[in-house]
Every structure is written in C-alpha cells, then in structure tokens.
Design a protein around this motif. Structure first.
Motif, PDB file in Angstrom:
ATOM      1  N   GLY A 101     -38.339 -32.928  -1.334  1.00  0.00           N
ATOM      2  CA  GLY A 101     -38.375 -32.697   0.170  1.00  0.00           C
ATOM      3  C   GLY A 101     -36.953 -32.158   0.519  1.00  0.00           C
ATOM      4  N   PHE A 102     -35.783 -32.857  -0.338  1.00  0.00           N
ATOM      5  CA  PHE A 102     -34.614 -32.390  -0.043  1.00  0.00           C
ATOM      6  C   PHE A 102     -34.347 -30.779  -0.434  1.00  0.00           C
ATOM      7  CE2 PHE A 102     -30.013 -32.789  -1.715  1.00  0.00           C
ATOM      8  CZ  PHE A 102     -29.469 -32.714  -0.341  1.00  0.00           C
ATOM      9  N   GLY A 103     -34.735 -30.271  -1.407  1.00  0.00           N
ATOM     10  CA  GLY A 103     -34.823 -28.979  -1.695  1.00  0.00           C
ATOM     11  C   GLY A 103     -35.364 -28.180  -0.823  1.00  0.00           C
ATOM     12  N   ILE A 104     -36.696 -28.617  -0.121  1.00  0.00           N
ATOM     13  CA  ILE A 104     -37.016 -27.686   0.761  1.00  0.00           C
ATOM     14  C   ILE A 104     -36.039 -27.789   2.349  1.00  0.00           C
ATOM     15  CG2 ILE A 104     -38.897 -27.819   2.747  1.00  0.00           C
ATOM     16  CD1 ILE A 104     -40.778 -28.920   0.297  1.00  0.00           C
ATOM     17  N   GLN A 105     -35.438 -28.755   2.504  1.00  0.00           N
ATOM     18  CA  GLN A 105     -34.592 -28.832   3.512  1.00  0.00           C
ATOM     19  C   GLN A 105     -33.260 -28.046   3.467  1.00  0.00           C
ATOM     20  OE1 GLN A 105     -34.025 -33.110   3.587  1.00  0.00           O
ATOM     21  NE2 GLN A 105     -34.799 -33.242   5.614  1.00  0.00           N
ATOM     22  N   ILE A 106     -32.691 -28.014   1.902  1.00  0.00           N
ATOM     23  CA  ILE A 106     -31.821 -26.987   1.725  1.00  0.00           C
ATOM     24  C   ILE A 106     -32.240 -25.443   1.899  1.00  0.00           C
ATOM     25  CG2 ILE A 106     -30.415 -26.202  -0.316  1.00  0.00           C
ATOM     26  CD1 ILE A 106     -30.238 -28.731  -1.233  1.00  0.00           C
ATOM     27  N   ALA A 107     -33.661 -25.264   1.334  1.00  0.00           N
ATOM     28  CA  ALA A 107     -33.977 -23.711   1.601  1.00  0.00           C
ATOM     29  C   ALA A 107     -34.017 -23.296   2.889  1.00  0.00           C
ATOM     30  CB  ALA A 107     -35.057 -23.637   0.719  1.00  0.00           C
ATOM     31  N   SER A 111     -31.847 -20.502   5.106  1.00  0.00           N
ATOM     32  CA  SER A 111     -32.379 -19.327   5.435  1.00  0.00           C
ATOM     33  C   SER A 111     -32.282 -19.080   6.798  1.00  0.00           C
ATOM     34  CB  SER A 111     -33.903 -19.690   5.244  1.00  0.00           C
ATOM     35  OG  SER A 111     -34.175 -19.639   3.772  1.00  0.00           O
ATOM     36  N   ALA A 112     -32.156 -20.442   7.551  1.00  0.00           N
ATOM     37  CA  ALA A 112     -31.918 -20.413   8.889  1.00  0.00           C
ATOM     38  C   ALA A 112     -30.576 -19.905   9.461  1.00  0.00           C
ATOM     39  CB  ALA A 112     -32.178 -21.898   9.860  1.00  0.00           C
ATOM     40  N   ALA A 113     -29.655 -20.213   8.704  1.00  0.00           N
ATOM     41  CA  ALA A 113     -28.218 -19.797   8.792  1.00  0.00           C
ATOM     42  C   ALA A 113     -28.121 -18.401   8.521  1.00  0.00           C
ATOM     43  CB  ALA A 113     -27.253 -20.720   7.998  1.00  0.00           C
ATOM     44  N   MET A 114     -28.658 -18.146   7.422  1.00  0.00           N
ATOM     45  CA  MET A 114     -28.598 -16.659   6.809  1.00  0.00           C
ATOM     46  C   MET A 114     -29.364 -15.632   7.823  1.00  0.00           C
ATOM     47  SD  MET A 114     -30.191 -14.903   3.645  1.00  0.00           S
ATOM     48  CE  MET A 114     -31.974 -15.086   4.197  1.00  0.00           C
ATOM     49  N   THR A 171     -18.793 -36.631   6.258  1.00  0.00           N
ATOM     50  CA  THR A 171     -19.300 -36.125   5.077  1.00  0.00           C
ATOM     51  C   THR A 171     -19.464 -34.680   5.028  1.00  0.00           C
ATOM     52  OG1 THR A 171     -21.557 -37.048   5.137  1.00  0.00           O
ATOM     53  CG2 THR A 171     -20.133 -38.458   3.937  1.00  0.00           C
ATOM     54  N   ALA A 172     -19.878 -34.429   6.430  1.00  0.00           N
ATOM     55  CA  ALA A 172     -20.198 -32.975   6.687  1.00  0.00           C
ATOM     56  C   ALA A 172     -21.205 -32.163   5.702  1.00  0.00           C
ATOM     57  CB  ALA A 172     -18.620 -32.308   6.598  1.00  0.00           C
ATOM     58  N   LEU A 173     -22.399 -32.225   5.787  1.00  0.00           N
ATOM     59  CA  LEU A 173     -23.414 -31.712   4.967  1.00  0.00           C
ATOM     60  C   LEU A 173     -23.891 -30.328   5.255  1.00  0.00           C
ATOM     61  CD1 LEU A 173     -25.625 -34.895   4.023  1.00  0.00           C
ATOM     62  CD2 LEU A 173     -24.349 -33.419   2.359  1.00  0.00           C
ATOM     63  N   MET A 174     -23.918 -30.239   6.694  1.00  0.00           N
ATOM     64  CA  MET A 174     -24.416 -29.387   7.405  1.00  0.00           C
ATOM     65  C   MET A 174     -23.426 -27.890   7.379  1.00  0.00           C
ATOM     66  SD  MET A 174     -27.254 -30.099   8.659  1.00  0.00           S
ATOM     67  CE  MET A 174     -27.520 -28.645   9.830  1.00  0.00           C
ATOM     68  N   PRO A 175     -22.163 -28.076   7.560  1.00  0.00           N
ATOM     69  CA  PRO A 175     -21.502 -26.769   7.600  1.00  0.00           C
ATOM     70  C   PRO A 175     -21.455 -26.105   6.288  1.00  0.00           C
ATOM     71  CG  PRO A 175     -20.230 -28.520   8.729  1.00  0.00           C
ATOM     72  CD  PRO A 175     -21.419 -29.197   8.120  1.00  0.00           C
ATOM     73  N   PRO A 176     -21.426 -26.656   4.965  1.00  0.00           N
ATOM     74  CA  PRO A 176     -21.435 -25.868   3.895  1.00  0.00           C
ATOM     75  C   PRO A 176     -22.551 -25.115   3.544  1.00  0.00           C
ATOM     76  CG  PRO A 176     -20.436 -28.252   3.333  1.00  0.00           C
ATOM     77  CD  PRO A 176     -20.957 -28.261   4.841  1.00  0.00           C
ATOM     78  N   LEU A 177     -23.783 -25.762   4.091  1.00  0.00           N
ATOM     79  CA  LEU A 177     -24.924 -24.984   4.013  1.00  0.00           C
ATOM     80  C   LEU A 177     -24.925 -23.874   4.670  1.00  0.00           C
ATOM     81  CD1 LEU A 177     -27.848 -27.865   3.981  1.00  0.00           C
ATOM     82  CD2 LEU A 177     -26.924 -26.360   1.996  1.00  0.00           C
ATOM     83  N   CYS A 178     -24.322 -24.079   6.110  1.00  0.00           N
ATOM     84  CA  CYS A 178     -24.215 -22.855   7.252  1.00  0.00           C
ATOM     85  C   CYS A 178     -23.231 -21.768   6.408  1.00  0.00           C
ATOM     86  CB  CYS A 178     -23.422 -23.221   8.486  1.00  0.00           C
ATOM     87  SG  CYS A 178     -24.765 -24.262   9.506  1.00  0.00           S
ATOM     88  N   THR A 179     -22.298 -22.275   5.726  1.00  0.00           N
ATOM     89  CA  THR A 179     -21.237 -21.359   5.181  1.00  0.00           C
ATOM     90  C   THR A 179     -21.973 -20.738   3.867  1.00  0.00           C
ATOM     91  OG1 THR A 179     -19.538 -22.930   5.531  1.00  0.00           O
ATOM     92  CG2 THR A 179     -19.031 -21.018   3.968  1.00  0.00           C
ATOM     93  N   CYS A 180     -22.845 -21.196   3.246  1.00  0.00           N
ATOM     94  CA  CYS A 180     -23.832 -20.634   2.177  1.00  0.00           C
ATOM     95  C   CYS A 180     -24.488 -19.302   2.922  1.00  0.00           C
ATOM     96  CB  CYS A 180     -24.663 -21.475   1.411  1.00  0.00           C
ATOM     97  SG  CYS A 180     -23.765 -22.736   0.240  1.00  0.00           S
ATOM     98  N   GLY A 181     -25.108 -19.674   3.958  1.00  0.00           N
ATOM     99  CA  GLY A 181     -25.962 -18.492   4.615  1.00  0.00           C
ATOM    100  C   GLY A 181     -25.292 -17.490   4.833  1.00  0.00           C
ATOM    101  N   GLY A 196     -21.244 -23.783  -1.697  1.00  0.00           N
ATOM    102  CA  GLY A 196     -22.246 -24.496  -2.659  1.00  0.00           C
ATOM    103  C   GLY A 196     -21.830 -25.801  -3.273  1.00  0.00           C
ATOM    104  N   TYR A 197     -20.822 -25.511  -3.921  1.00  0.00           N
ATOM    105  CA  TYR A 197     -20.010 -26.486  -4.598  1.00  0.00           C
ATOM    106  C   TYR A 197     -19.694 -27.940  -3.829  1.00  0.00           C
ATOM    107  CZ  TYR A 197     -17.051 -29.457  -7.544  1.00  0.00           C
ATOM    108  OH  TYR A 197     -16.246 -30.397  -8.151  1.00  0.00           O
ATOM    109  N   LEU A 198     -19.260 -27.730  -2.533  1.00  0.00           N
ATOM    110  CA  LEU A 198     -18.811 -28.401  -1.659  1.00  0.00           C
ATOM    111  C   LEU A 198     -20.129 -29.368  -1.225  1.00  0.00           C
ATOM    112  CD1 LEU A 198     -16.909 -30.225   0.208  1.00  0.00           C
ATOM    113  CD2 LEU A 198     -17.193 -28.115   2.034  1.00  0.00           C
ATOM    114  N   PHE A 199     -21.219 -28.555  -1.042  1.00  0.00           N
ATOM    115  CA  PHE A 199     -22.352 -29.451  -0.576  1.00  0.00           C
ATOM    116  C   PHE A 199     -22.883 -30.258  -1.614  1.00  0.00           C
ATOM    117  CE2 PHE A 199     -26.907 -29.505  -0.446  1.00  0.00           C
ATOM    118  CZ  PHE A 199     -27.293 -30.171   0.753  1.00  0.00           C
TER     119      PHE A 199
END
Length: 257
Positions: A101-107, A111-114, A171-181, A196-199
């Motif tokens: 489920g965590f992997g699905i959330q990451i994907a 994708s949304a950020a991209m 802990t800022a989990l969202m911004p690194p994922l947005c930056t990946c996008g 990606g490493y920060l996340f």
C-alpha cells in the motif's frame, strides 16, 4: 529519610516520569489505530492526490505556508506506522500488505506531482524545490525523533491529536516526493537522486523509531521468533540503518569542512 531512600525515590520518580507504559492504550486499541491509519482506501487516495497537488503548487511558487498545509492533510505516514506494527508483531503478511500500500501511495504521489509539473508554466527549480535535494544527517535526526514523537502520540490512552500534524510537518514526507515528480517531468536526474534519497531517509527512520517504541511497549507477536530468526532480523535492521545513513553522514562532513 536516609540518603539511600531519597535516591531510590528520586530514581522511581524519574523512571515513572519517562515511562511509556504508564498511560499506554491497550494493545488492541493501538493495533486498531495504526492499522486503520495505514489503510489504502479511495478516500485516502483522493486526499493524497489533493495534498500532492497543493504541495507541488507550494514548491513551484516557493510558498512555505502552502507546503505546510499540504503536509498536514497528507495520509502517507499512516502506512509507515502500520508497517512498523506489522514488523514488530512478526505479522509478515500484514507487513507486506502495508508495504505494498505504501508503494502504491508513492507511485500515485509521484505521478500526480509529475503531471502537475509537466503542465506548469514555471519550469525553473525554486529554492523550496532545491532545498529537498541535499539531505544530511540532520534529516536523520529529525525523522528519527519525529517518528518517536508520532508513535508515542498514537499509543497513548488519550491520543495526542497535536503530535501527528507536528510530526508530518517536521519530517516532511510530501515535499521530497513532489520534487521527484518535478525532476522526472523536467529530466533533472540529479534532483531525482537527492529528493528520492531524502524521502527514503525520512520514511526509513520514522519506521525504525516507531518499531523501537512498539518493541518497548511489548506489542504481542503473532508468532515467537527463534533465536536464529531474531539475530537475522536484528542484523538486517542494523545493516539497513548503516547503509541508509552513511550518505547523509558524508554530506554533513563535506558541509562542515
């Protein structure tokens, strides 16, 4: 009262003041809270996509207030805490389920950020985006102690509602994922590596700290591990912690010299 008795009384007061078991919720309630928070439902996914778009806009416009707002509504931390419960309770099917489920959330998040950054007319990386591409050991400390605060708040009899939002911001989990996008949308592979490493850093050390606290609380196990299995499990945790932390320590070294 003798000096010896005074010392024993003081030790007892200190022990009681820092005891995690004094006001801990029942194990069944802790389980229900953590597993409910880690569910991947349609509602959570819709909220997650909204949070990602909001965070992406905030990063794109360098708006700290908007980024904080997105982190407050994001449900992604729930999967990490639920995975920690699965690991500590030795319920490996549960662990796999929440990790999936965590992997699905990451994907979905990336994708949304991209998609947002592909459509955004602002292509130059802002200060807020660049800030998420250079993780150091200080980020390890923030994630680790933030994770401790988060899991303690979730395991109290009177659940501390103010803790989880604070941990989400720190802990800022969202911004690194947005930056990946952003990095994928604009072919900035150097930024993708750093973000990606920060996340991974944040997610892993939240997981580790939550696992430690749940172990201290003696969460019931679905099966007892043999001594060999326990040694193997402990070795993997130590190995993973060292491997994940090393680049951040090197980054701090080069930052200081």
């Amino acid at each position: 009262m003798s000096l010896k008795n005074q010392n024993e009384t003081m030790k007892e007061k200190v022990r009681k003041a820092f005891s995690l078991k004094e006001d801990s919720a029942p194990h069944e309630e802790i389980k229900a809270r953590l597993l409910d928070g880690g569910q991947v439902t349609g509602t959570n996914m819709c909220v997650l996509v909204c949070a990602m778009i909001i965070a992406s806009v905030g990063l794109n416009m360098s708006s700290t207030a908007v980024i904080i707002g997105a982190m407050l509504i994001s449900p992604i931390m729930g999967s990490i805490l639920a995975s920690a419960y699965g690991s500590v309770s030795a319920d490996y099917p549960l662990l796999r389920n929440h990790m999936l489920g965590f992997g699905i959330q990451i994907a979905i998040s990336v994708s949304a950020a991209m998609i947002y950054f592909l459509l955004s007319p602002v292509k130059e990386p802002t200060v807020e985006l660049l800030a998420r591409t250079s993780p150091t050991f200080f980020d390890v400390l923030i994630a680790f102690f933030g994770g401790i605060a988060g899991i303690i708040g979730q395991t109290r009899i009177d659940k501390t509602n103010t803790v989880i939002p604070g941990v989400a911001i720190a802990t800022a989990l969202m911004p690194p994922l947005c930056t990946c996008g952003y990095a994928i949308a604009n072919c900035r592979w150097d930024m993708l590596l750093g973000a990606g490493y920060l996340f991974i850093l944040n997610a892993y050390f939240i997981f580790l700290s939550a696992s430690i606290i749940l172990s201290v609380l003696k969460i019931p196990k679905t099966k007892e591990l043999t001594e060999k299995e326990w040694r193997r499990h402990r070795f993997r945790m130590v190995r993973n912690t060292i491997v994940i932390a090393i680049p951040s320590i090197v980054a701090v070294y080069y930052m200081i010299i």
